[in-house]
Design an enzyme around this catalytic site. Structure first.
Site, short mmCIF file in Angstrom:
data_model
loop_
_atom_site.label_atom_id
_atom_site.label_comp_id
_atom_site.label_asym_id
_atom_site.label_seq_id
_atom_site.Cartn_x
_atom_site.Cartn_y
_atom_site.Cartn_z
N HIS A 155 -10.38 3.47 9.98
CA HIS A 155 -9.64 2.26 9.63
C HIS A 155 -8.14 2.42 9.89
O HIS A 155 -7.49 1.50 10.41
CB HIS A 155 -9.87 1.94 8.15
CG HIS A 155 -9.42 0.57 7.77
ND1 HIS A 155 -8.90 0.29 6.54
CD2 HIS A 155 -9.37 -0.58 8.48
CE1 HIS A 155 -8.57 -0.99 6.49
NE2 HIS A 155 -8.85 -1.54 7.65
N THR A 212 -12.49 7.17 7.27
CA THR A 212 -13.00 6.44 8.44
C THR A 212 -11.87 6.24 9.45
O THR A 212 -10.77 6.74 9.26
CB THR A 212 -13.52 5.05 8.01
OG1 THR A 212 -12.41 4.23 7.63
CG2 THR A 212 -14.48 5.17 6.84
N PHE A 234 9.70 -0.62 13.90
CA PHE A 234 8.44 0.00 13.45
C PHE A 234 8.75 1.15 12.50
O PHE A 234 8.77 2.31 12.89
CB PHE A 234 7.67 0.48 14.69
CG PHE A 234 6.32 1.07 14.42
CD1 PHE A 234 6.09 2.42 14.63
CD2 PHE A 234 5.28 0.28 13.97
CE1 PHE A 234 4.83 2.98 14.41
CE2 PHE A 234 4.02 0.83 13.75
CZ PHE A 234 3.80 2.19 13.97
N TRP A 258 0.85 -1.20 0.00
CA TRP A 258 0.00 0.00 0.00
C TRP A 258 0.89 1.25 0.00
O TRP A 258 1.92 1.30 0.68
CB TRP A 258 -0.88 0.01 1.25
CG TRP A 258 -2.28 -0.48 1.05
CD1 TRP A 258 -2.70 -1.77 0.96
CD2 TRP A 258 -3.45 0.33 0.95
NE1 TRP A 258 -4.06 -1.82 0.81
CE2 TRP A 258 -4.55 -0.53 0.79
CE3 TRP A 258 -3.67 1.72 0.98
CZ2 TRP A 258 -5.86 -0.06 0.66
CZ3 TRP A 258 -4.96 2.18 0.85
CH2 TRP A 258 -6.05 1.29 0.69
N1 LIG Z 1 -5.31 1.95 3.87
C1 LIG Z 1 -4.06 1.40 4.05
C2 LIG Z 1 -3.86 0.04 4.22
N2 LIG Z 1 -4.93 -0.80 4.22
C3 LIG Z 1 -4.78 -2.25 4.08
C4 LIG Z 1 -4.44 -2.97 5.38
O1 LIG Z 1 -3.09 -2.71 5.78
C5 LIG Z 1 -4.61 -4.47 5.21
O2 LIG Z 1 -3.76 -4.92 4.18
C6 LIG Z 1 -6.05 -4.84 4.89
O3 LIG Z 1 -6.90 -4.29 5.88
C7 LIG Z 1 -6.25 -6.36 4.81
O4 LIG Z 1 -5.85 -6.97 6.01
N3 LIG Z 1 -2.62 -0.46 4.41
C8 LIG Z 1 -1.52 0.37 4.41
O5 LIG Z 1 -0.38 -0.09 4.57
N4 LIG Z 1 -1.71 1.72 4.21
C9 LIG Z 1 -2.94 2.26 4.05
O6 LIG Z 1 -3.05 3.51 3.90
C1 LIG Z 2 -5.97 3.36 6.29
C2 LIG Z 2 -6.95 2.90 5.29
O1 LIG Z 2 -7.27 1.73 5.13
C3 LIG Z 2 -7.66 3.99 4.57
O2 LIG Z 2 -6.86 4.38 3.48
C4 LIG Z 2 -9.00 3.53 4.08
O3 LIG Z 2 -9.64 4.68 3.72
P1 LIG Z 2 -11.10 4.99 4.34
O4 LIG Z 2 -10.92 5.18 5.84
O5 LIG Z 2 -11.54 6.27 3.65
O6 LIG Z 2 -11.97 3.81 4.00
#
Ligand SMILES: Nc1c(NC[C@H](O)[C@H](O)[C@H](O)CO)[nH]c(=O)[nH]c1=O
Ligand SMILES: CC(=O)[C@@H](O)COP(=O)(O)O
Length: 165
Positions: free
Chosen positions: A97, A95, A122, A31
């Protein structure tokens, strides 16, 4: 102190250990690849600059930062790996997330390090937007990958120092 006031690529390099025989795993989240590739380059070049051998550095990709903990434990439990450097970039979305990912990864990597008794670093950016990410992936605030690699080197040195004391 924020990265705006302490450049991520500026650190002391005194009393570093010999890492010519140390073996590193670099785990890179796919990502935000523009950012994570820059983090990888910074970490990889920093390891080489301070004495690691290219053949002693393994790179592996994971889909996203959430998977870094799993990739980390798979490498950290190997006898031929001395330190694991995890690189990712989790950008704030609409969100919450990103909060769940960031907290899971931070705790997960800590758990892996404590479980395996090895440095698990990290090297994950948690910016609010792309600009903040690029500023910390070789931009005006330095490169988080540089910092992550130097952290691994220093932790290996501390471990060696403790073992020898
Ligand atoms: N939104 C981002 C993600 N989302 C994906 C998660 O890390 C993960 O792969 C998924 O939820 C399946 O388990 N990951 C990032 O590294 N950076 C982002 O901005
Ligand atoms: C950190 C994420 O997974 C993020 O990019 C997802 O975007 P959203 O919070 O708008 O669904």
């Amino acid at each position: 102190m924020s990265s705006a006031h302490k450049n991520l690529s500026v650190f002391s390099t005194e009393n570093l250990p010999d890492i010519s025989e140390r073996r590193f795993a670099l785990i890179v989240a796919e990502w935000n690849a523009e950012v994570t590739e820059a983090l990888f380059e910074g970490a990889y070049q920093t390891l080489l600059t301070y004495g690691a051998k290219p053949e002693h550095i393994i790179r592996a990709n994971v889909p996203g930062s959430y998977e870094l903990s799993t990739g980390a434990v798979w490498f950290a439990q190997r006898d031929d790996i001395d330190a694991v450097i995890c690189l990712g970039c989790v950008i704030q979305g609409e969100t919450k997330h990103n909060d769940y990912i960031n907290h899971a990864v931070a705790q997960g990597l800590t758990n892996v390090s404590l479980k395996t008794n090895k440095p698990v670093i990290f090297g994950v950016l948690t910016p609010n937007n792309q600009e903040q990410a690029l500023d910390r992936a070789g931009g005006k605030h330095g490169n988080k990958g540089d910092e992550a690699a130097m952290t691994a080197i220093k932790m290996l040195g501390l471990f060696q120092q403790i073992q020898n004391s």
